[in-house]
Design an enzyme around this catalytic site. Structure first.
Site, short mmCIF file in Angstrom:
data_model
loop_
_atom_site.label_atom_id
_atom_site.label_comp_id
_atom_site.label_asym_id
_atom_site.label_seq_id
_atom_site.Cartn_x
_atom_site.Cartn_y
_atom_site.Cartn_z
N ASP A 118 13.97 -35.23 -70.83
CA ASP A 118 14.32 -36.11 -69.72
C ASP A 118 15.41 -37.09 -70.20
OD1 ASP A 118 12.67 -37.07 -66.89
OD2 ASP A 118 14.12 -38.46 -67.77
N GLY A 121 7.23 -40.26 -55.44
CA GLY A 121 8.28 -40.72 -56.36
C GLY A 121 9.21 -39.63 -56.83
N GLN A 122 9.27 -38.53 -56.07
CA GLN A 122 10.17 -37.44 -56.45
C GLN A 122 11.61 -37.83 -56.16
OE1 GLN A 122 9.44 -33.69 -54.45
NE2 GLN A 122 10.77 -32.56 -55.87
N HIS A 144 9.66 -29.79 -60.77
CA HIS A 144 9.64 -30.05 -62.21
C HIS A 144 8.31 -30.68 -62.59
CE1 HIS A 144 11.52 -33.45 -60.09
NE2 HIS A 144 10.98 -34.25 -60.99
N HIS A 200 6.70 -33.06 -65.40
CA HIS A 200 6.93 -33.97 -66.52
C HIS A 200 5.84 -33.71 -67.56
CE1 HIS A 200 9.59 -36.88 -64.24
NE2 HIS A 200 8.95 -36.33 -63.21
P1 5GP Z 1 11.25 -37.27 -60.47
O1 5GP Z 1 11.54 -38.73 -60.30
O2 5GP Z 1 11.94 -36.44 -59.41
O3 5GP Z 1 9.82 -36.93 -60.64
O4 5GP Z 1 11.89 -36.90 -61.87
C1 5GP Z 1 13.24 -36.68 -62.06
C2 5GP Z 1 13.47 -36.87 -63.54
O5 5GP Z 1 14.73 -36.30 -63.86
C3 5GP Z 1 13.54 -38.34 -63.97
O6 5GP Z 1 12.56 -38.59 -64.95
C4 5GP Z 1 14.96 -38.50 -64.50
O7 5GP Z 1 15.02 -39.34 -65.63
C5 5GP Z 1 15.36 -37.08 -64.84
N1 5GP Z 1 16.77 -36.81 -64.70
C6 5GP Z 1 17.60 -37.17 -63.66
N2 5GP Z 1 18.82 -36.71 -63.87
C7 5GP Z 1 18.80 -36.03 -65.05
C8 5GP Z 1 19.79 -35.32 -65.79
O8 5GP Z 1 20.95 -35.19 -65.39
N3 5GP Z 1 19.40 -34.75 -66.95
C9 5GP Z 1 18.12 -34.85 -67.43
N4 5GP Z 1 17.84 -34.27 -68.60
N5 5GP Z 1 17.16 -35.51 -66.75
C10 5GP Z 1 17.50 -36.10 -65.58
#
Ligand code: 5GP
Ligand code: ZN
Length: 115
Positions: free
Chosen positions: A31, A94-95, A101, A103
C-alpha cells in the site's frame, strides 16, 4: 474496465507498484500509504468493483484471494504475530478505490473496533 481504474492499471503494470506476490489471477503489492508496518493490498487482476459486485461464479476466485492473503502474511513474517484482512465496501465502508482489494495489515497490535 481498465483505463480509468487505478488498480486495473496497477495490475497491468501501467502504473508501477511494489509487488510482493503475483500469479495469473492475483497481484499483491505494498500500500502506498501504509497503516501498519506491513500493509499489502491483494487484488484480482480482472476487475471486480467490490464484494457486492462479486458474482456466485467468482466464489472460487474469492476463496483463492483469501488463501493468498494468508500466504502473503506468512511470506512477510506476520503470520505468527497475527494480522488483519480488511475489505472496505462502499462509501460507509470507506472504500476509496473501486476495484476489489483485501488489505493485509500486521506488524503491530491492531486496535478494535475500527473507526
Ligand atoms: P480503500 O480505501 O479503497 O479500502 O483502499 C485503497 C488503498 O489503496 C488505500 O489504502 C491507499 O493507500 C491505496 N492506494 C491508493 N492509491 C494507490 C497507488 O497508486 N498505489 C498503491 N500501491 N496504493 C494505493
Ligand atoms: Zn479495476
Amino acid at each position: 474496465m481498465g483505463e480509468d481504474c487505478l488498480f486495473c492499471r496497477i495490475a497491468s503494470k501501467e502504473i508501477p507498484s511494489n509487488v510482493v506476490y503475483e500469479d495469473e489471477q492475483v497481484l499483491a503489492f505494498l500500500d502506498l500509504n501504509p497503516q501498519a508496518p506491513t500493509h499489502v493490498l491483494v487484488i484480482p487482476k480482472r476487475h471486480v468493483a467490490n464484494l457486492l459486485d462479486a458474482a456466485p461464479t467468482q466464489q472460487d476466485l474469492l476463496g483463492y484471494l483469501m488463501l493468498k492473503c494468508a500466504e502473503v502474511a506468512r511470506q512477510l513474517g506476520i503470520g505468527e504475530g497475527g494480522f488483519r484482512v480488511v475489505a472496505n465496501c462502499g462509501p460507509d465502508g470507506g472504500q476509496t478505490v473501486g476495484h476489489l482489494h483485501f488489505h493485509v495489515l500486521g506488524g503491530r497490535a491492531l486496535t478494535w473496533p475500527p473507526g
